[in-house]
Design a protein around this motif. Structure first.
Motif, PDB file in Angstrom:
ATOM      1  N   LEU A  70       0.838  -1.202   0.000  1.00  6.40           N
ATOM      2  CA  LEU A  70       0.000   0.000   0.000  1.00  6.40           C
ATOM      3  C   LEU A  70       0.874   1.254   0.000  1.00  6.40           C
ATOM      4  CD1 LEU A  70      -2.784   1.302   0.190  1.00  6.40           C
ATOM      5  CD2 LEU A  70      -2.623   1.106   2.676  1.00  6.40           C
ATOM      6  N   ALA A  71       1.942   1.232   0.788  1.00  2.00           N
ATOM      7  CA  ALA A  71       2.834   2.393   0.811  1.00  2.00           C
ATOM      8  C   ALA A  71       3.457   2.625  -0.559  1.00  2.00           C
ATOM      9  CB  ALA A  71       3.921   2.188   1.862  1.00  2.00           C
ATOM     10  N   GLU A  72       3.882   1.524  -1.231  1.00  2.00           N
ATOM     11  CA  GLU A  72       4.472   1.662  -2.562  1.00  2.00           C
ATOM     12  C   GLU A  72       3.450   2.238  -3.534  1.00  2.00           C
ATOM     13  OE1 GLU A  72       5.816  -2.194  -3.574  1.00  2.00           O
ATOM     14  OE2 GLU A  72       7.498  -2.198  -2.141  1.00  2.00           O
ATOM     15  N   THR A  73       2.221   1.739  -3.472  1.00  2.00           N
ATOM     16  CA  THR A  73       1.173   2.233  -4.377  1.00  2.00           C
ATOM     17  C   THR A  73       0.880   3.710  -4.132  1.00  2.00           C
ATOM     18  OG1 THR A  73       0.215   0.033  -4.353  1.00  2.00           O
ATOM     19  CG2 THR A  73      -1.169   1.820  -5.181  1.00  2.00           C
ATOM     20  N   ASN A  74       0.806   4.115  -2.883  1.00  2.00           N
ATOM     21  CA  ASN A  74       0.582   5.530  -2.568  1.00  2.00           C
ATOM     22  C   ASN A  74       1.692   6.402  -3.124  1.00  2.00           C
ATOM     23  OD1 ASN A  74      -1.813   5.103  -1.214  1.00  2.00           O
ATOM     24  ND2 ASN A  74      -0.814   4.797   0.761  1.00  2.00           N
ATOM     25  N   ALA A  75       2.921   5.910  -3.033  1.00  2.00           N
ATOM     26  CA  ALA A  75       4.040   6.689  -3.590  1.00  2.00           C
ATOM     27  C   ALA A  75       3.900   6.833  -5.112  1.00  2.00           C
ATOM     28  CB  ALA A  75       5.363   6.016  -3.239  1.00  2.00           C
ATOM     29  N   ARG A  76       3.529   5.703  -5.771  1.00  2.00           N
ATOM     30  CA  ARG A  76       3.348   5.761  -7.235  1.00  2.00           C
ATOM     31  C   ARG A  76       2.208   6.703  -7.602  1.00  2.00           C
ATOM     32  NH1 ARG A  76       2.945  -0.306  -9.169  1.00  2.00           N
ATOM     33  NH2 ARG A  76       2.661   0.729 -11.173  1.00  2.00           N
ATOM     34  N   ILE A  77       1.113   6.709  -6.797  1.00  2.00           N
ATOM     35  CA  ILE A  77      -0.022   7.613  -7.079  1.00  2.00           C
ATOM     36  C   ILE A  77       0.417   9.065  -6.958  1.00  2.00           C
ATOM     37  CG2 ILE A  77      -2.250   8.377  -6.173  1.00  2.00           C
ATOM     38  CD1 ILE A  77      -2.806   5.434  -5.535  1.00  2.00           C
ATOM     39  N   LYS A  78       1.226   9.356  -5.920  1.00  2.00           N
ATOM     40  CA  LYS A  78       1.717  10.719  -5.753  1.00  2.00           C
ATOM     41  C   LYS A  78       2.544  11.156  -6.962  1.00  2.00           C
ATOM     42  CE  LYS A  78       1.767  10.755  -0.710  1.00  2.00           C
ATOM     43  NZ  LYS A  78       2.631  10.841   0.499  1.00  2.00           N
ATOM     44  N   VAL A  79       3.425  10.268  -7.435  1.00  2.00           N
ATOM     45  CA  VAL A  79       4.257  10.592  -8.612  1.00  2.00           C
ATOM     46  C   VAL A  79       3.372  10.816  -9.824  1.00  2.00           C
ATOM     47  CG1 VAL A  79       5.992   9.699 -10.187  1.00  2.00           C
ATOM     48  CG2 VAL A  79       6.270   9.397  -7.721  1.00  2.00           C
ATOM     49  N   ALA A  80       2.367   9.940 -10.031  1.00  2.00           N
ATOM     50  CA  ALA A  80       1.467  10.091 -11.181  1.00  2.00           C
ATOM     51  C   ALA A  80       0.684  11.395 -11.087  1.00  2.00           C
ATOM     52  CB  ALA A  80       0.526   8.902 -11.245  1.00  2.00           C
ATOM     53  N   ALA A  81       0.258  11.739  -9.857  1.00  2.18           N
ATOM     54  CA  ALA A  81      -0.489  12.996  -9.699  1.00  2.18           C
ATOM     55  C   ALA A  81       0.375  14.192 -10.061  1.00  2.18           C
ATOM     56  CB  ALA A  81      -0.989  13.114  -8.276  1.00  2.18           C
ATOM     57  N   GLN A  82       1.652  14.158  -9.653  1.00  2.00           N
ATOM     58  CA  GLN A  82       2.562  15.255  -9.994  1.00  2.00           C
ATOM     59  C   GLN A  82       2.755  15.349 -11.516  1.00  2.00           C
ATOM     60  OE1 GLN A  82       6.076  14.506  -7.748  1.00  2.00           O
ATOM     61  NE2 GLN A  82       5.148  15.083  -5.769  1.00  2.00           N
ATOM     62  N   THR A 126      -7.104   2.268 -10.022  1.00  5.41           N
ATOM     63  CA  THR A 126      -7.815   0.984  -9.888  1.00  5.41           C
ATOM     64  C   THR A 126      -7.075   0.028  -8.931  1.00  5.41           C
ATOM     65  OG1 THR A 126      -8.637   1.211 -12.135  1.00  5.41           O
ATOM     66  CG2 THR A 126      -8.755  -0.989 -11.142  1.00  5.41           C
ATOM     67  N   GLU A 127      -5.732  -0.051  -9.142  1.00  7.71           N
ATOM     68  CA  GLU A 127      -4.925  -0.918  -8.266  1.00  7.71           C
ATOM     69  C   GLU A 127      -4.990  -0.449  -6.820  1.00  7.71           C
ATOM     70  OE1 GLU A 127      -0.345  -2.608  -7.877  1.00  7.71           O
ATOM     71  OE2 GLU A 127      -0.896  -1.243  -9.497  1.00  7.71           O
ATOM     72  N   ASN A 128      -5.017   0.897  -6.659  1.00  2.86           N
ATOM     73  CA  ASN A 128      -5.083   1.448  -5.299  1.00  2.86           C
ATOM     74  C   ASN A 128      -6.392   1.063  -4.623  1.00  2.86           C
ATOM     75  OD1 ASN A 128      -4.374   2.903  -3.073  1.00  2.86           O
ATOM     76  ND2 ASN A 128      -5.165   4.832  -3.841  1.00  2.86           N
ATOM     77  N   VAL A 129      -7.504   1.138  -5.400  1.00  3.37           N
ATOM     78  CA  VAL A 129      -8.805   0.759  -4.839  1.00  3.37           C
ATOM     79  C   VAL A 129      -8.807  -0.705  -4.395  1.00  3.37           C
ATOM     80  CG1 VAL A 129     -11.248   0.420  -5.385  1.00  3.37           C
ATOM     81  CG2 VAL A 129     -10.100   2.521  -6.093  1.00  3.37           C
ATOM     82  N   LEU A 133      -6.205  -2.499  -3.553  1.00  5.95           N
ATOM     83  CA  LEU A 133      -5.371  -2.639  -2.357  1.00  5.95           C
ATOM     84  C   LEU A 133      -6.104  -2.165  -1.113  1.00  5.95           C
ATOM     85  CD1 LEU A 133      -1.867  -1.533  -3.680  1.00  5.95           C
ATOM     86  CD2 LEU A 133      -2.556  -3.807  -2.965  1.00  5.95           C
ATOM     87  N   LYS A 134      -6.854  -1.079  -1.260  1.00  2.00           N
ATOM     88  CA  LYS A 134      -7.620  -0.599  -0.110  1.00  2.00           C
ATOM     89  C   LYS A 134      -8.654  -1.631   0.335  1.00  2.00           C
ATOM     90  CE  LYS A 134      -7.130   4.404  -0.797  1.00  2.00           C
ATOM     91  NZ  LYS A 134      -7.833   5.660  -1.107  1.00  2.00           N
ATOM     92  N   ASP A 135      -9.292  -2.287  -0.665  1.00  2.00           N
ATOM     93  CA  ASP A 135     -10.250  -3.338  -0.305  1.00  2.00           C
ATOM     94  C   ASP A 135      -9.561  -4.465   0.458  1.00  2.00           C
ATOM     95  OD1 ASP A 135     -12.092  -3.000  -3.430  1.00  2.00           O
ATOM     96  OD2 ASP A 135     -12.248  -1.891  -1.538  1.00  2.00           O
ATOM     97  N   ASP A 136      -8.359  -4.861  -0.057  1.00  2.00           N
ATOM     98  CA  ASP A 136      -7.611  -5.925   0.644  1.00  2.00           C
ATOM     99  C   ASP A 136      -7.272  -5.505   2.066  1.00  2.00           C
ATOM    100  OD1 ASP A 136      -7.736  -7.488  -1.590  1.00  2.00           O
ATOM    101  OD2 ASP A 136      -5.719  -6.989  -2.306  1.00  2.00           O
ATOM    102  N   ILE A 137      -6.876  -4.210   2.193  1.00  2.00           N
ATOM    103  CA  ILE A 137      -6.506  -3.729   3.536  1.00  2.00           C
ATOM    104  C   ILE A 137      -7.711  -3.744   4.455  1.00  2.00           C
ATOM    105  CG2 ILE A 137      -5.805  -1.664   4.806  1.00  2.00           C
ATOM    106  CD1 ILE A 137      -3.914  -1.078   2.450  1.00  2.00           C
ATOM    107  N   LEU A 138      -8.880  -3.341   3.921  1.00  2.00           N
ATOM    108  CA  LEU A 138     -10.087  -3.378   4.748  1.00  2.00           C
ATOM    109  C   LEU A 138     -10.401  -4.805   5.199  1.00  2.00           C
ATOM    110  CD1 LEU A 138     -12.403  -0.872   2.811  1.00  2.00           C
ATOM    111  CD2 LEU A 138     -11.305  -0.525   5.030  1.00  2.00           C
ATOM    112  N   ALA A 139     -10.246  -5.740   4.225  1.00  2.00           N
ATOM    113  CA  ALA A 139     -10.497  -7.140   4.587  1.00  2.00           C
ATOM    114  C   ALA A 139      -9.533  -7.613   5.678  1.00  2.00           C
ATOM    115  CB  ALA A 139     -10.370  -8.036   3.341  1.00  2.00           C
ATOM    116  N   LEU A 140      -8.236  -7.207   5.504  1.00  2.00           N
ATOM    117  CA  LEU A 140      -7.263  -7.616   6.512  1.00  2.00           C
ATOM    118  C   LEU A 140      -7.536  -6.955   7.851  1.00  2.00           C
ATOM    119  CD1 LEU A 140      -4.006  -7.656   4.406  1.00  2.00           C
ATOM    120  CD2 LEU A 140      -5.126  -9.595   5.465  1.00  2.00           C
ATOM    121  N   LYS A 141      -8.014  -5.699   7.778  1.00  2.00           N
ATOM    122  CA  LYS A 141      -8.347  -5.031   9.045  1.00  2.00           C
ATOM    123  C   LYS A 141      -9.485  -5.769   9.756  1.00  2.00           C
ATOM    124  CE  LYS A 141      -6.724  -0.328   8.063  1.00  2.00           C
ATOM    125  NZ  LYS A 141      -7.118   1.071   7.854  1.00  2.00           N
TER     126      LYS A 141
END
Length: 1011
Positions: free
Chosen positions: A192-204, A259-262, A264-272
């Motif tokens: 999730l941290a890696e994906t967030n970093a990639r999203i930040k780069v893409a947003a920039q 899409t990948e971030n969404v 991953l968030k679903d997986d994280i919710l499931a794990l939570k």
């Protein structure tokens, strides 16, 4: 213990736990300490037919560590000394069969507010009010209830153990699953941290593209205003299209990342959610831990109740013989009742079937009535009705037969109940009749011993006849209430009237049990040098508690602890005994020591044999104790005593055996069998043959290879060999030592003699005085403690460290204790090595003891001076009773590295005080200490660390294993400490074995006299 080792060893079987219901199956543990009870599942019956379940009980019969079996038809009389026949030891410690499984169905309800609300004890376990001192007698009902209570307690403790261990296994599984889930959560968080970093780069990059688009639009507008040429405009348009395509591709990539971030968030919710389940599971684990702690507390409480119940049962040993026939009858009645119950069950089943048949008949009748209403004239219906009538008739016949069977079953059941009730009433009446003849228990043992000494004093002073004295002694022996009442009546009268009142009681004497007289050089606590004194007093008290008459004869030393003797007085009589060709006068003193009657002989001899300020170690010890042995037998003869057993100990009183058969049996002192116990074959008391003539023994008759001639020197006599030859029973102080001394290495020259008389030679492990050595009541300790509360042990450890000036900063630093006489037998080279090795391993060492050998004492004084300023080593080179108790209580481990050890008491005392023994496998150490890492030993027996080879390498292995266990597994170490503290090392088991060999020898003698 629960309870000796045969009493004392524990067994635990482990299984899995389910929070709701589970079935447990494990090996049946030992009798000393079985745990107890979850609520048992009961058989359910019809609401119309409930009956109570009757449980069978039987007397608690416990095996001993060794059994004494006869190998001959009769005892050999000393006139033919080579054929002495007391049966040899048939050692066979029979552990519980590991294939004997106990299937238990456990129903454990989920526990909320009250974790023990389903932890119940059966109604049959209602505590019995046992008050032996008040004189109340127990009926057979109370005995039956008590034994039933013990069995229920054992079952319940067993079930609690299953539930507890299953909870531990579930806890282990839950923790494993938790660790696995936590690992997955960590991996997903990284992704999730890696994906967030990639999203930040893409947003920039997206922002950058939007800026470029704005600049491109502005540039295009500017070019259109300036009138750029068509060719250049076309190029610009082409460049703009390329830039737009790049922006479009970046947009697609950005959408994919979103899409990948969404996902991953679903997986994280499931794990939570799974993590929340794990947290709930953690709460459940906490609940299980609380439940386990409550179960453990309940287990400890039930174990206390079980120990108390076992102590109560031990008080009923005198009733077991009389109850045996009652049990047999009750068992027969139980069989009849079971049969009647089975018949009643069958009757109930038949009755239920009949009820069903009646219902069917009713239904058929209803159907028949309906059919008659609608089809009265129908032929088919008529046939149907006929058929139904036949069936109804058949059913009625069957119902009638069933009713008859039920009536017969009920009648048979009623007859069985009536027969059972009649028999039970007869048993009650018989029990009441027997209760009238039971001994009274409302007076202390000191009272009975004092009364016994008064009667003997009257006999020796010739105020009563020998027959009257015998009858009165037997009444005292049996604790007859009439003689107690007579004493209380004549307490304030003069002696003449008291004698007259007592003589009125001699018309109806009662049958006596065994009369045992110990003739010894030591007795604790009045004249104790070594373990012999503890054995004489401990064994005598244990036999006295079993109802036997026990007396002790000792020399009257000037160095005795006279303050420990009650009612000491001199008898008004003179005892003359032969020595050196003439008669010498002796004074006879009597008193009680810890409730035991004791006779003290004071010789009036010019050499002042026992006024030397010491017990042993004089140049004329052979003469001193041969004189005492003859004087003791002379006392028994003149007092008119007729003992069943005369028990002599070590070489100092070994002269009793040949003196008895050669000189005193012909004079009329011929009722006894001679038992000789050698506590250490290292000391045999050999002397020139001519010395033996002083006490009246025939040198030429006895200085022969088959009599008392020493096996190594033909001009010397060996008192120990003479006792082996002339005694009916020969014992030593442990089974392993009995085997060792029959070899050339361990027998010290007597192995051939012992092998020739092996049929009457046996090893019986000694016990310890569990009243004197009890950490829960020890007055020498700073803090008392027990197996269920070890806080006091830690406080004693700290107190000893402060007292000796040792470092006490690290409470977890192990403390090794050692209490020993510093002689080669005790392995002094290994003790010396253990001091240095303990320091290397990070422990502390405390030694208490001294040496009679000067150069050994000097050597250890040098070691003590070397470590004088050290924070972790202390050597106290003397004996200090108070300090010895403190060392036992404070030590984590206790060292006993003996070269040979006939029995050894220190390892037993150490375990009672929670100190784990580190011992060499020899003699009694091998019979009482079993290595925790030895897979050939059942788990419930393992209680310490052992080594075989008497060298530094063997000691290092055991010491290092003990240190590793102590430092790395605190919980397991605490369990080992508690198990050792619960082992029963009392004299109860040893006394049973002595009682058995006494009775067998006496029975053979009586049978021989009838032939």
């Amino acid at each position: 213990m629960a309870a000796k080792l045969s009493t004392c060893f524990l067994s635990h079987g482990w299984g899995s736990l389910d929070c709701k219901r589970s079935n447990g199956r494990f090996l049946a543990p030992s009798h000393r300490l079985l745990p107890a009870s979850c609520k048992m599942r009961h058989r359910n019956f019809s609401s119309q037919h409930k009956r109570q379940q009757t449980k069978k009980v039987s007397p608690d019969r416990r095996p001993t560590n060794s059994h004494f079996q006869s190998n001959g038809d009769e005892d050999t009389e000393p006139e033919n000394a080579l054929a002495d026949g007391v049966s040899s030891l048939n050692q066979g410690t029979t552990p519980d069969d590991e294939d004997a499984d106990v299937d238990s169905h456990i129903a454990i309800e989920h526990i909320n507010d009250n974790p023990l609300k389903h932890l119940t004890v059966s109604e049959e376990m209602t505590p019995l009010g046992i008050n032996v001192k008040s004189g109340e007698q127990l009926s057979s009902f109370q005995l039956e209830d008590l034994v039933g209570m013990l069995k229920n307690a054992e079952k319940n403790i067993l079930l609690l153990n299953q539930a507890r261990v299953r909870a531990l296994q579930d806890l282990e599984k839950i923790l494993t699953e938790k660790d696995a889930l936590q690992g997955e959560i960590n991996i997903l968080e990284m992704r999730l941290a890696e994906t967030n970093a990639r999203i930040k780069v893409a947003a920039q990059e997206k922002i950058h593209v939007e800026i470029l688009e704005e600049q491109l639009v502005n540039l295009r507008n500017e070019l259109s205003h300036r009138g750029v040429t068509e060719g250049s405009g076309a190029d610009m348009h082409e460049n703009w299209n390329k830039a737009f395509d790049g922006v479009h591709s970046l947009g697609k990539e950005l959408s994919l990342l979103r899409t990948e971030n969404v996902s991953l968030k679903d997986d994280i919710l499931a794990l939570k959610e799974e993590l929340s389940h794990v947290q709930k599971t953690d709460k459940r684990v906490v609940m299980l831990e609380k439940e386990r702690s409550f179960l453990e507390s309940a287990l400890k409480e039930l174990e206390f109740k079980l120990v108390a119940s076992q102590e109560d049962v031990s008080k009923l040993s005198t009733l077991k013989f009389e109850c045996k026939n009652l049990w047999d009858r009750v068992e027969n009645l139980q069989v009849l009742l079971d049969r009647a119950t089975d018949q009643a069950d069958k009757a109930i089943l038949v009755l239920e079937q009949n009820q069903e048949l009646r219902k069917k008949v009713d239904m058929l009748e209803e159907s028949l009535e309906e059919a008659n209403v609608y089809k009265l004239s129908s032929e088919k219906m008529q046939q149907y009705n006929d058929l139904m009538q036949k069936k109804i008739k058949l059913l009625e016949e069957r119902l009638d037969r069933s009713d008859e069977e039920i009536l017969s079953y009920v009648k048979l059941y009623q007859e069985s109940i009536k027969e059972f009730q009649d028999t039970l009433n007869n048993l009650k009446e018989e029990s009441k009749r027997r209760a009238l003849n039971e001994p009274v228990d409302d007076m202390p043992w000191d009272f009975w011993s004092r009364l016994l000494l008064i009667i003997d004093g009257w006999l020796l002073e010739k105020k009563i006849s020998a027959n009257d004295a015998k009858l009165l002694r037997e009444m005292v022996w049996k604790r007859d209430g009439r003689i107690r009442d007579a004493y209380l009546v004549c307490k304030d009268t003069n002696e003449h009237e008291a004698v007259a009142i007592f003589l009125k009681l001699t018309s109806s004497p009662k049958r006596s049990r065994l009369h045992v007289i110990h003739i010894a050089a030591e007795m604790a606590p009045v004249a104790k040098v070594g373990g012999l004194g503890d054995v004489v007093s401990g064994l005598s008290r244990a036999l006295q508690k079993k109802g036997h008459l026990v007396e002790i004869v000792l020399p009257k030393y000037d160095c005795m602890q006279y303050d420990r003797i009650r009612d000491l007085r001199v008898l008004d009589m003179e005892l003359e005994s032969y020595f050196d060709g003439r008669l010498f006068r002796n004074k006879v003193w009597v008193g009680t020591v810890e409730g035991l009657p004791v006779y003290f002989i004071e010789p009036h001899h010019p050499s002042k044999f026992f006024w030397r300020g010491t017990v042993y170690g004089e140049h004329d010890d052979f003469r001193r104790f041969s004189y005492f042995s003859r004087a003791a037998l002379e006392l028994l003869l003149q007092a008119g005593k007729k003992p069943d057993i005369i028990h002599c100990h070590d070489w100092q009183t070994a002269f009793v055996a040949p003196l008895y058969w050669d000189l005193y049996a012909p004079k009329g002192l011929n009722s006894a069998r001679i038992c000789f116990t050698c506590h250490n074959f290292e000391y045999q008391g050999t002397a020139p043959a001519s010395e033996m003539a002083s006490c009246g023994l025939d040198v030429h008759h006895l200085n022969r290879p088959d009599r008392m001639q020493d096996n190594s020197a033909h001009d010397r006599v060996n008192p120990v060999k003479g006792a082996i030859v002339f005694s009916n029973i020969v014992t030593t102080v442990s089974p392993t030592y009995a085997q060792e001394v029959r070899t050339s290495e361990g027998g010290r020259g007597l192995h051939s003699t012992l092998n020739s008389h092996s049929k009457k030679f046996i090893g019986i492990l000694n016990g310890i005085d569990t009243d004197a050595w009890d950490p829960a009541t020890d007055v020498y300790l700073k803090s008392q403690f027990n197996a269920n509360d070890l806080q006091g042990k830690a406080e004693n450890k700290e107190a000893l460290r402060k007292h000796l000036g040792l470092s006490y900063a690290d409470t977890r630093r192990p403390l090794v204790g050692c209490i020993a006489r510093l002689v080669p037998q005790k392995g002094i080279h290994l003790i010396r090595h253990a001091i240095y090795r303990t320091l290397e391993l990070g422990g502390q060492f405390v030694l208490l003891g001294s040496s009679p050998v000067p150069h050994i004492q000097v050597e250890f004084e040098g070691i003590a001076n070397h470590f004088k300023g050290d924070d972790h080593i202390r050597l106290i080179l003397k004996y200090d009773e108070s300090l010895s108790h403190s060392i036992y209580a404070a030590s984590d481990m206790f060292l006993i590295p003996s070269m040979f050890e006939p029995c050894g008491l220190t390892q037993m005392i150490a375990m009672r005080y929670g100190s784990i023994p580190i011992a060499r496998k020899t003699g009694g150490l091998n019979d009482s200490v079993f290595d925790v890492d030895d897979d050939t030993i059942p788990l419930q027996f393992r209680n310490g660390y052992t080594f075989l080879n008497p060298d530094e390498q063997g000691l290092n292995g055991a010491l290092e294993r003990a240190f590793n266990h102590y430092k790395t597994n605190k919980e397991s170490w605490q369990k080992l400490v508690k198990k050792d503290m619960n082992i029963d090392f009392s004299w109860e088991s040893s006394a049973l074995q002595y009682e058995e060999i006494y009775e067998k020898s006496v029975a053979r003698a009586r049978a021989t006299s009838l032939v």
